[in-house]
Design an enzyme around this catalytic site. Structure first.
Site, PDB file in Angstrom:
ATOM      1  N   LYS A   1      19.260  33.673  28.018  1.00  0.00           N
ATOM      2  CA  LYS A   1      20.312  34.157  27.306  1.00  0.00           C
ATOM      3  C   LYS A   1      19.899  35.123  26.112  1.00  0.00           C
ATOM      4  CE  LYS A   1      19.730  29.697  24.952  1.00  0.00           C
ATOM      5  NZ  LYS A   1      20.386  28.509  24.722  1.00  0.00           N
TER       6      LYS A   1
ATOM      7  N   TYR B   1      12.648  46.975  -3.939  1.00  0.00           N
ATOM      8  CA  TYR B   1      14.086  46.994  -4.782  1.00  0.00           C
ATOM      9  C   TYR B   1      14.158  45.688  -5.571  1.00  0.00           C
ATOM     10  CZ  TYR B   1      16.636  50.036  -1.403  1.00  0.00           C
ATOM     11  OH  TYR B   1      17.000  51.258  -0.831  1.00  0.00           O
TER      12      TYR B   1
HETATM   13  C1  LIG Z   1      19.021  27.509  25.018  1.00  0.00           C
HETATM   14  C2  LIG Z   1      19.179  26.385  25.787  1.00  0.00           C
HETATM   15  C3  LIG Z   1      18.101  25.998  26.597  1.00  0.00           C
HETATM   16  C4  LIG Z   1      16.921  26.497  26.404  1.00  0.00           C
HETATM   17  O1  LIG Z   1      16.134  25.814  25.438  1.00  0.00           O
HETATM   18  P1  LIG Z   1      14.868  26.099  24.626  1.00  0.00           P
HETATM   19  O2  LIG Z   1      14.335  25.174  23.756  1.00  0.00           O
HETATM   20  O3  LIG Z   1      14.821  27.568  24.602  1.00  0.00           O
HETATM   21  O4  LIG Z   1      13.829  25.885  26.115  1.00  0.00           O
HETATM   22  C5  LIG Z   1      18.491  24.816  27.493  1.00  0.00           C
HETATM   23  N1  LIG Z   1      19.612  24.224  27.720  1.00  0.00           N
HETATM   24  C6  LIG Z   1      20.742  24.877  26.837  1.00  0.00           C
HETATM   25  C7  LIG Z   1      21.998  24.236  27.135  1.00  0.00           C
HETATM   26  C8  LIG Z   1      20.539  25.807  25.940  1.00  0.00           C
HETATM   27  O5  LIG Z   1      21.678  26.138  25.378  1.00  0.00           O
END
Ligand SMILES: *Cc1c(COP(=O)(O)O)cnc(C)c1O
Length: 378
Positions: free
Chosen positions: A46, A265
């Site tokens: 993702k 800044y």
């Molecule tokens: C993002 C996610 C993962 C992966 O988690 P990591 O900590 O990046 O390994 C697995 N399952 C679900 C439902 C997630 O949202």
């Protein structure tokens, strides 16, 4: 071995370059696969594969043998499908009203976590004339997505469940990176109760850190994200993963300033002694969070120049960061010299910590203006 895949903007002309080691990504996947012992080791890709790019990441993981992928959105699933046509792709964030037709058309599996989503998928299955596969998400403590524990019995008896193909039963750990807490054990127990209510469905629970729990709740499908990209799944212990991301910027200008001179800044940082400064073309518009600013009140981010740690001086601007390079020999910190923002001692977890956040946020925020070099997995 070194293969420039993406050329916009070209690494040669870009003031900052992201180098993504696809061989390390594949090695990390193999390590997690071997560690979990699960029959299927899926990859969570993702958020553009946590910022490194869905297409190159999926290409390298598929080549290594990965065939199951999880994304958050349908649009991301379509990109996975285009790169790995034979892959099984799940969309974690579920099914919004009216979305099922696109899932069916593209052969993508939703992760279903409510009776309304189940109704939509059962209807899509009737329309398609076959039981369409989906994952069932049961909530075991996150209170975010999924059927609640007291809904599972009703779900098991729901005729609409028989209208679809429950291909996977999954839940998500809230605290796998904190094994000293009882949360993971309680979640495993709740998950096992759900499995007993919905027997015969392959199960998936372990995220990255879940692979390192003892015992590992591996079940049938392991589901790692962050660790694939080099993040440390065992905070406080040596990182077993190989680094995947390296971010380097070249120094645009240097200057020497006397004590008492404000920088950036708001003049939020003031030199306490004469200092030599170097400015690089990276800023918050590149995803380098402004929270990493260095002020008189607190330290911020840092870069490595010629192997030496150079703290930020002043606020992170939109397109620029100023480094204190006083401790680096002048010949090694001048116009054109390389400053490493992510890499070596500045691993992604340390970079997140210095920005007051976690490595995940720095990774997924990696900007679009960097030149990108992909080191080939082959
Ligand atoms: C993002 C996610 C993962 C992966 O988690 P990591 O900590 O990046 O390994 C697995 N399952 C679900 C439902 C997630 O949202």
């Amino acid at each position: 071995m070194i293969d420039v895949v993406t050329s916009s903007p070209s690494p040669e002309s870009a003031p900052a370059t992201l180098t993504i080691d696809l061989a390390a990504l594949a090695a990390n996947w193999r390590l997690l696969r071997d560690r979990s012992g699960a029959p299927d080791c899926a990859a969570v890709v993702k958020a553009d594969a946590y910022g490194i790019g869905i297409e190159p990441a999926v290409g390298a993981l598929h080549q290594a043998g990965c065939r199951t992928f999880f994304v958050a959105h349908h649009g991301e699933a379509v990109r996975v499908r285009a790169t790995a046509p034979d892959a099984t792709v799940y969309v974690l964030n579920g099914l919004l009203p009216g979305a099922s037709a696109a899932f069916v058309r593209d052969g993508i599996r939703p992760v279903i976590g409510s009776f309304d989503e189940l109704a939509d998928w059962a209807e899509a299955s009737r329309d398609a004339g076959r039981r369409l596969p989906a994952a069932i998400h049961v909530d075991t403590g996150m209170n975010r997505l999924g059927f609640q524990p007291d809904e599972v019995e009703r779900l098991a008896a729901d005729p609409r469940l028989g209208a679809i193909e429950p291909a996977l039963l999954m839940s998500h750990l809230t605290s796998a990176d904190e094994p000293e807490k009882p949360a993971s054990r309680l979640q495993v127990e709740a998950f096992d109760r759900a499995r007993a209510a919905l027997p015969g469905v392959p199960a998936s629970l372990a995220n990255s850190s879940g692979h390192f729990l003892d015992p590992t709740p591996a079940y049938d499908v392991a589901r790692a994200g962050y660790a694939l990209y080099g993040g440390n799944p065992v905070p406080g212990h040596p990182n077993p993963m190989r680094p995947v991301v390296r971010l380097e910027a070249r120094i645009v200008q240097t200057r020497t300033i006397p004590a008492g001179t404000p920088v950036g800044y708001g003049g939020a940082w003031t030199a306490k002694a004469p200092r030599r400064l170097a400015t690089i073309s990276v800023g918050y518009a590149d995803g380098y969070l402004r929270q990493a600013s260095a002020t008189d009140a607190h330290d911020g981010g840092a870069a490595l120049v010629a192997g030496r740690l150079c703290p930020f001086a002043g606020r992170v601007s939109m397109d620029l960061i100023v480094l204190d390079v006083t401790d680096v020999p002048e010949a090694e910190a001048r116009r054109g010299s390389v400053a490493t923002l992510i890499g070596d001692a500045l691993d992604i977890d340390e970079v997140g910590r210095r920005a007051g956040t976690i490595g995940y946020e720095m990774l997924t925020g990696l900007g679009r203006r960097y030149g990108r070099r992909y080191l080939d997995a082959a």
